[in-house]
Design a protein around this motif. Structure first.
Motif, PDB file in Angstrom:
ATOM      1  N   GLN A1077       0.848  -1.214   0.000  1.00  0.00           N
ATOM      2  CA  GLN A1077       0.000   0.000   0.000  1.00  0.00           C
ATOM      3  C   GLN A1077       0.873   1.251   0.000  1.00  0.00           C
ATOM      4  O   GLN A1077       0.579   2.219  -0.708  1.00  0.00           O
ATOM      5  N   GLU A1078       1.969   1.217   0.804  1.00  0.00           N
ATOM      6  CA  GLU A1078       2.843   2.398   0.889  1.00  0.00           C
ATOM      7  C   GLU A1078       3.432   2.730  -0.480  1.00  0.00           C
ATOM      8  O   GLU A1078       3.400   3.881  -0.924  1.00  0.00           O
ATOM      9  N   LEU A1079       3.954   1.698  -1.176  1.00  0.00           N
ATOM     10  CA  LEU A1079       4.591   1.941  -2.470  1.00  0.00           C
ATOM     11  C   LEU A1079       3.579   2.439  -3.503  1.00  0.00           C
ATOM     12  O   LEU A1079       3.872   3.323  -4.306  1.00  0.00           O
ATOM     13  N   ALA A1080       2.350   1.883  -3.450  1.00  0.00           N
ATOM     14  CA  ALA A1080       1.308   2.349  -4.367  1.00  0.00           C
ATOM     15  C   ALA A1080       0.984   3.813  -4.073  1.00  0.00           C
ATOM     16  O   ALA A1080       0.752   4.615  -4.981  1.00  0.00           O
ATOM     17  N   ALA A1081       0.994   4.166  -2.777  1.00  0.00           N
ATOM     18  CA  ALA A1081       0.685   5.547  -2.378  1.00  0.00           C
ATOM     19  C   ALA A1081       1.783   6.504  -2.847  1.00  0.00           C
ATOM     20  O   ALA A1081       1.504   7.585  -3.369  1.00  0.00           O
ATOM     21  N   TYR A1082       3.062   6.085  -2.670  1.00  0.00           N
ATOM     22  CA  TYR A1082       4.160   6.974  -3.072  1.00  0.00           C
ATOM     23  C   TYR A1082       4.159   7.191  -4.589  1.00  0.00           C
ATOM     24  O   TYR A1082       4.520   8.253  -5.069  1.00  0.00           O
ATOM     25  N   PHE A1083       3.725   6.138  -5.342  1.00  0.00           N
ATOM     26  CA  PHE A1083       3.704   6.232  -6.813  1.00  0.00           C
ATOM     27  C   PHE A1083       2.800   7.399  -7.250  1.00  0.00           C
ATOM     28  O   PHE A1083       3.079   8.095  -8.218  1.00  0.00           O
ATOM     29  N   THR A1084       1.737   7.615  -6.490  1.00  0.00           N
ATOM     30  CA  THR A1084       0.798   8.695  -6.860  1.00  0.00           C
ATOM     31  C   THR A1084       1.406  10.073  -6.624  1.00  0.00           C
ATOM     32  O   THR A1084       0.841  11.068  -7.064  1.00  0.00           O
ATOM     33  N   HIS A1085       2.511  10.137  -5.897  1.00  0.00           N
ATOM     34  CA  HIS A1085       3.141  11.438  -5.638  1.00  0.00           C
ATOM     35  C   HIS A1085       4.290  11.710  -6.599  1.00  0.00           C
ATOM     36  O   HIS A1085       5.013  12.694  -6.425  1.00  0.00           O
ATOM     37  N   CYS A1086       4.508  10.820  -7.587  1.00  0.00           N
ATOM     38  CA  CYS A1086       5.496  11.108  -8.637  1.00  0.00           C
ATOM     39  C   CYS A1086       4.853  12.066  -9.640  1.00  0.00           C
ATOM     40  O   CYS A1086       3.636  12.009  -9.865  1.00  0.00           O
TER      41      CYS A1086
END
Length: 1217
Positions: A1077-1086
């Motif tokens: 979930q964390e990695l999916a969330a960070y992807f949205t901030h690229c």
């Protein structure tokens, strides 16, 4: 104590110095005798024939002998040159304690535990006297250095002195019968050999050692009562003078050192003590941790001592012997015998100036260590080790060149180092506070300055500058500006020597010389195996230095060599021409004349002063293997040729320098197959066909000869070779030659004669020789071979050679200074002078329109009717001059050189021009200079990993060149392809290289990357974006606008690479739901394109919803709806998730994710770095990282080092302008 050499071994019981060589013998408790070179620190030999401990050993004064005595009751005499024992003297009945050779007679004295002393004649190998009288072990016995006396010490608490004068008579050969008779009587009835002269009683315990004073009637002894006693003798009696107390255990050995008027003793209390011989007080004590001392030895001629202990031995000095001196112009100031002296180099006159120390000192090592002189103020600073380091300042009256006994009070102060730094200022090192005090001549502190390194000494480095020495470095420090001007890591520096022009400095360590320029930039280093003692610069900038036993030189390029050998060490003060001025250890001035030819010759070669080189070759005796090897190694074989008489060496050198004529002459003298072959190879390389042919003929190398004639197109000689092969009955040779000649009839004939009828038939029928073919077919009958169908036969003819006949054309060049040979140089000089007038004066620029040279014009003028001298002045009346036509004009070459073709200087390669003109990494790579390209990328972008760029570098290089084949036998010609070339461009102006990568290609790759991302092909997309990042450093654009676009592209590619790496990582993590979930969330901030951001948000929402993190999923759904998704199904899903979350706004698991707080994601650990937290970034792709990643390779671009310094992307010439 200055330890010079130390060994680790079994307990050392006996020691002896060699008088001339730097050797010491050590006899061990294990029975081995070791021979050491204490200068080199090497074991030369070992002798082990004794059984049990060897307690005594002694070198002979002049013969290659030494004697040893051991616990096996044997005395052995050895020859160290033959490495063996010559003979053994038997007679003692117990352990032998000491042995010693007599300084004059062929005698050995030995002391033994059998209570006797024996004197032996080592030439007749017999015992000539037994001295009895002691009633306990005799611990030592030794001869007096001058008189006929022996002193012995025994455990019976006495020291005895024996008179052995009568032994002289016994060894003298009797001249007549009466003497011989009396000699027999003496032998038969026990004559008076040696008598006890004195018995010295006073010790309370056994005496271990006794020794004579070399010149005075004194004896010193040491005993188990821990005392050292001093005894005096006269003709009739002996008495005790004094007792030296201080040792805390048995005194094992004691001796006088007359030169310094001291007594040295050592003991089982693990100490060596030094006593004042006059005052009889202790001066110094040297202790060891665990080792008892057993024996002492003093060098017979030098200021060296050795001491043996439980685990080895040490060779040491008590005091430094280097005189303190300072050179100023033509003057030398130095300290000697408590006086300051002055020496003038030009007149070699010596004057005593002033007394500098009150006599009588309380300890050793008080002599001046360094001396600094100020010529304008006539002041001298002297530093010594008194009271832990002090300086004394003397200002001398200008007329003080008198007797120098006017004692003036010196200004003193504490400080281990003091030097003049200006006319009337001197610097004193204050070690405690690591600062320098600047004082004036009144000894008042003017200024204080902290030092940049913890210094333990300071040296002069020009006005206002200091060299500060610490343990492993030297720093150049400016006192005015308090700046470090230079810093160099060196071994521990002992002395500093500046050149006369203050441009170079030599830093002398124990075994190293480091030469640097005035800013401490390293030039060269020399290593010596034995100690470096001193040095000085000569007028040519060559550093001359001394070691313990050589004077040597070092050249600026790092070459060094020996000038001469020394018997005793000297300290060079000045080098002038071929004279070396020096001080010896006694402070005496010496001048040594040296032969400077070798190093001046090498310097002239180095500086390319070939006129000097030639005159030295003619006038000096410079020869020898070493010089030839040196010239060869330095690339001057043509110079070496002038030295060599040996034909083989001449041949090798001639080949190396390409001098075919000399090589031919030498080859004729040697006349050896191998040399002819090598000559042929070199002549072929030079295209000298005549000599190649000659060499092949000499070696009867017919195959090579035939081939040579083939490539030269010499068909006439080829047919001769065919005949020779026929005569020699060489079938293969015949066939080859026929093949080379293209002579088909001959080939068929050879094949037929050799019995190869089918081959002969095929050859004949293919080439249309029908008659022969039919005849052969008849002979073959049924065995006629079939010919291949549908093939077109052709005649195999050798290609026509490019060059027929003679040698290759060679450019005519002016003979070099070394080519003309030595004899011609002297003769031709005059002719050249006379013939040179055509090139001088008025005629300089007179080149005619038709290209006539000066000489020709002069000739024409001389031939024509030049106006008579007596004509009246009428301007330049040249109109009526009737010049003959050019064809009739005789060409007179006035100057021999004018007709010689001079080789045009080669132009600069295009690649070189590209490198010089550009600071762009891509241009350097295209030029093939990968190293500078990599250096530029490292400096501009911090790139360290060049593996991903390797293929691009190669593509750039090959893409910027085109290759042409001229004709088959010539090498391929490479042509530079230029960027933006047009037909109107000037042919002499070189443009930058054409590059295979451009910006538009990256645009295409970016679109392909977007497409792959949309299609969900993440691996493919990641490869494309990474490729963009890897290509950008090697892109060149023209305008500033394009530069901004390139920088923007880096950011886009970086964001996608980071996002895609996280997404691929998420897909690998099947088990860890929280991290997914964390990695999916960070992807949205690229920073992604809108369609890709929607997909990332949808993906994150789905993952969180499935994991029951409804509140977080709702946040993603909200963000998705804010983007106005074009796909209705996506919008519908987002609204449903929002409704579900509103009913239950909770998260099942805690995530490391706070969407309210702005953050960037770490490119390596994939954790958020919130605003305000410290981070580091990649200098190229600008990805941010947590601080622990500093110094690591960037995980995003895989090129640069995180946190490295870099100047920024340089991709356009417009950035440089």
């Amino acid at each position: 104590m200055l330890t010079k050499f130390e060994t680790k071994s079994n307990r050392v019981k006996g020691l002896s110095f060699h008088t001339k060589r730097p050797w010491i013998l050590a006899s061990l408790h294990s029975g081995v005798i070791q021979l050491w070179d204490y200068r080199m620190g090497t074991l030369i030999d070992r002798f082990d024939e004794h059984d049990g401990p060897v307690r005594g050993v002694h070198f002979h004064m002049s013969q290659p002998l030494f004697v040893s005595g051991g616990d096996d009751y044997k005395i052995k005499v050895w020859n160290y040159k033959l490495h063996r024992c010559l003979f053994t003297l038997l007679g003692h009945l117990d352990y032998i304690r000491t042995v010693q050779f007599h300084h004059e007679h062929p005698w050995i004295v030995s002391a033994s535990d059998d209570q006797t002393i024996r004197v032996w004649n080592w030439q007749s190998r017999t015992c000539i006297s037994v001295l009895t009288g002691h009633n306990h072990y005799v611990m030592c016995a030794s001869f007096h250095p001058k008189d006929d006396l022996v002193v012995s010490a025994s455990l019976d608490q006495t020291v005895r002195v024996w008179d052995i004068g009568s032994l002289k008579k016994k060894t003298a050969s009797p001249s007549d019968d009466i003497l011989r008779l009396s000699q027999m009587n003496t032998d038969l009835f026990g004559g008076v050999d040696a008598v006890v002269k004195y018995v010295l009683e006073g010790h309370d315990r056994g005496v271990n050692w006794a020794a004579f004073h070399p010149t005075l009637p004194l004896i010193v002894s040491g005993a188990d009562d821990r005392q050292v006693k001093l005894w005096r003798t006269n003709d009739t009696k002996a008495w005790e003078v004094d007792t030296l107390r201080g040792h805390t255990n048995n005194v094992s050995c004691v001796m006088f050192l007359a030169k310094q008027d001291i007594i040295v003793s050592n003991s089982e209390d693990k100490s060596i003590r030094v006593w004042d011989g006059t005052k009889r007080t202790g001066l110094q004590t040297f202790r060891r941790e665990h080792d008892r001392f057993w024996i002492l030895a003093a060098h017979p001629e030098m200021n060296l001592l050795a001491a043996g202990h439980d685990s080895g031995m040490i060779v040491f000095k008590l005091e430094k012997e280097r005189p303190a001196f300072a050179v100023s112009g033509d003057s030398l100031f130095y300290a000697k015998d408590r006086f300051l002296r002055y020496y003038e180099f030009s007149t070699q006159k010596e004057v005593q100036l002033i007394p500098i120390r009150r006599p009588g000192s309380t300890s050793l090592n008080q002599s001046p260590r360094t001396l600094s002189y100020s010529p304008t103020e006539n002041a001298v600073l002297i530093c010594s080790d008194v009271d832990g380091g002090t300086y004394e300042l003397y200002v001398m009256p200008k007329d003080s060149s008198g007797r120098g006994d006017s004692l003036q009070e010196a200004k003193k102060g504490p400080g281990s180092s003091a030097i003049f730094v200006a006319r009337n200022r001197f610097a004193v090192l204050d070690k405690g506070n690591n600062q320098v005090l600047i004082k004036n001549l009144k000894n008042e502190v003017v200024k204080k300055s902290g030092l940049p390194v913890p210094a333990d000494a300071i040296f002069y480095a020009g006005t206002g500058n200091l060299l500060c020495r610490s343990e492993d470095r030297v720093v150049l420090f400016d006192l005015q500006q308090r700046l470090v001007l230079g810093d160099l890591q060196t071994p521990f520096v002992k002395y500093v020597v500046w050149s006369n022009d203050m441009e170079s400095v030599a830093l002398l360590s124990k075994h190293t010389i480091v030469i640097t320029n005035k800013k401490l930039v390293h030039q060269c280093t020399f290593h010596e195996t034995i100690r470096v003692k001193s040095g000085a610069w000569d007028d040519n900038g060559i550093f001359i230095y001394t070691t313990l036993n050589h004077i040597k030189y070092c050249l600026p390029n790092g070459d060094s060599g020996i000038i001469r050998t020394l018997d005793v060490p000297i300290y060079i003060t000045k080098v002038s021409g071929n004279t070396i001025f020096s001080l010896d250890r006694d402070g005496k001035n010496k001048t040594i004349v040296i032969d400077a030819t070798e190093y001046i010759f090498k310097l002239s070669l180095l500086r390319k002063r070939f006129d000097h080189v030639m005159s030295m070759i003619r006038n000096s005796q410079l020869c020898g293997e070493a010089m030839i090897a040196y010239l060869q190694q330095k690339g001057f074989p043509e110079v070496a040729l002038h030295f060599v008489k040996d034909e083989k060496t001449r041949f090798n050198l001639a080949l190396e320098s390409g001098n075919i004529q000399i090589a031919v002459a030498s080859a004729k003298e040697i006349d050896d197959k191998d040399h002819w072959y090598r000559l042929g190879v070199e002549a072929l390389r030079q295209g000298n066909a005549g000599i190649v042919e000659y060499a092949y003929q000499r070696t009867k190398n017919f195959e090579r000869l035939s081939f040579l004639y083939l490539i030269n197109g010499n068909l006439e000689k080829l047919s001769k070779m065919l005949k020779i092969a026929e005569v020699k009955n060489d079938v293969m040779g015949q066939f080859h030659n026929a093949l080379y000649l293209g002579d088909i009839q001959e080939r068929v004939k050879i094949l037929e004669n050799a019995g190869h009828l089918p081959l002969a038939y095929i050859a004949a029928s293919v080439h249309g020789l029908k008659d022969v073919a039919e005849r052969l077919a008849a002979e073959l009958g049924d065995d006629v071979p079939p010919l291949p169908e549908g093939k077109e036969p052709s005649l195999l003819m050798p290609p026509a050679p490019v060059m027929c006949g003679g040698d290759w054309p060679l450019l005519r060049v002016v003979k070099g200074i070394f080519d003309g040979g030595l004899d011609s140089i002297g003769r031709d000089a005059v002719d050249e002078e006379e013939g040179a007038e055509g090139d001088w004066g008025e005629d300089l620029d007179m080149v005619d329109v038709d290209g006539l040279q000066n000489g020709d014009v002069t000739a024409i003028l001389e031939d024509g009717d030049v106006a008579e001298e007596n004509e009246e002045e009428g301007g330049w009346d040249l109109d009526d001059l009737e010049l003959p036509s050019e064809a009739e004009t005789p060409r007179i070459s006035v100057n021999a050189h004018s007709s010689v073709f001079v080789v045009p200087t080669p132009g600069m390669p295009v690649s070189q021009i590209w490198i010089q003109r550009s600071s762009l990494a891509a241009d350097h790579a295209a030029a093939g200079n990968f190293e500078t390209s990599m250096r530029l990328l490292n400096r501009q972008l911090g790139i360290r990993n060049f593996t991903p760029l390797k293929s691009m570098f190669l593509d750039l290089h090959t893409g910027s060149h085109s290759y042409l084949r001229a004709f088959s036998s010539a090498p391929v010609v490479s042509l530079a392809v230029e960027r933006g070339w047009s037909e109107s461009a000037s042919p002499n102006v070189r443009g930058p290289p054409a590059l295979v990568f451009n910006f538009s290609q990256l645009d295409e790759k970016l679109k392909a990357g977007y497409k792959a991302t949309t299609a969900g092909k993440f691996t493919e997309a990641l490869r494309l974006f990474l490729n963009i990042l890897h290509t950008i450093p090697l892109i060149v654009v023209e305008s500033r606008r394009e530069v901004d676009e390139v920088k923007e592209l880096i950011i886009i590619a970086k964001e996608y690479v980071l996002g895609l790496q996280m997404e691929l990582k998420r897909r690998e993590m099947k088990e860890n739901l929280v991290r997914q979930q964390e990695l999916a969330a960070y992807f949205t901030h690229c920073n992604l394109q809108l369609p890709h951001l929607r997909l990332a948000l949808l993906n994150a929402m789905t993952v969180c919803y499935k994991a029951k993190n409804l509140a977080t999923a709702a946040n993603f759904a909200r963000r998705l709806l804010e983007t106005n998704p074009t796909n209705e199904s996506h919008a519908k899903t987002a609204r449903q998730v929002l409704q579900a979350a509103e009913r239950n706004m909770t998260d099942a698991s805690q995530l490391n994710y706070d969407f309210r707080n702005p953050f960037v994601t770490c490119g390596a650990t994939y954790v958020p770095i919130y605003r305000g937290q410290k981070d580091v970034s990649c200098p190229y792709c600008t990805t941010r990282f947590v601080q622990s990643q500093e110094g690591q390779l960037c995980a995003v671009c895989d090129l640069a080092v995180v946190g490295a310094d870099a100047s920024g992307l340089l991709c356009s010439p417009s950035q440089i302008r």
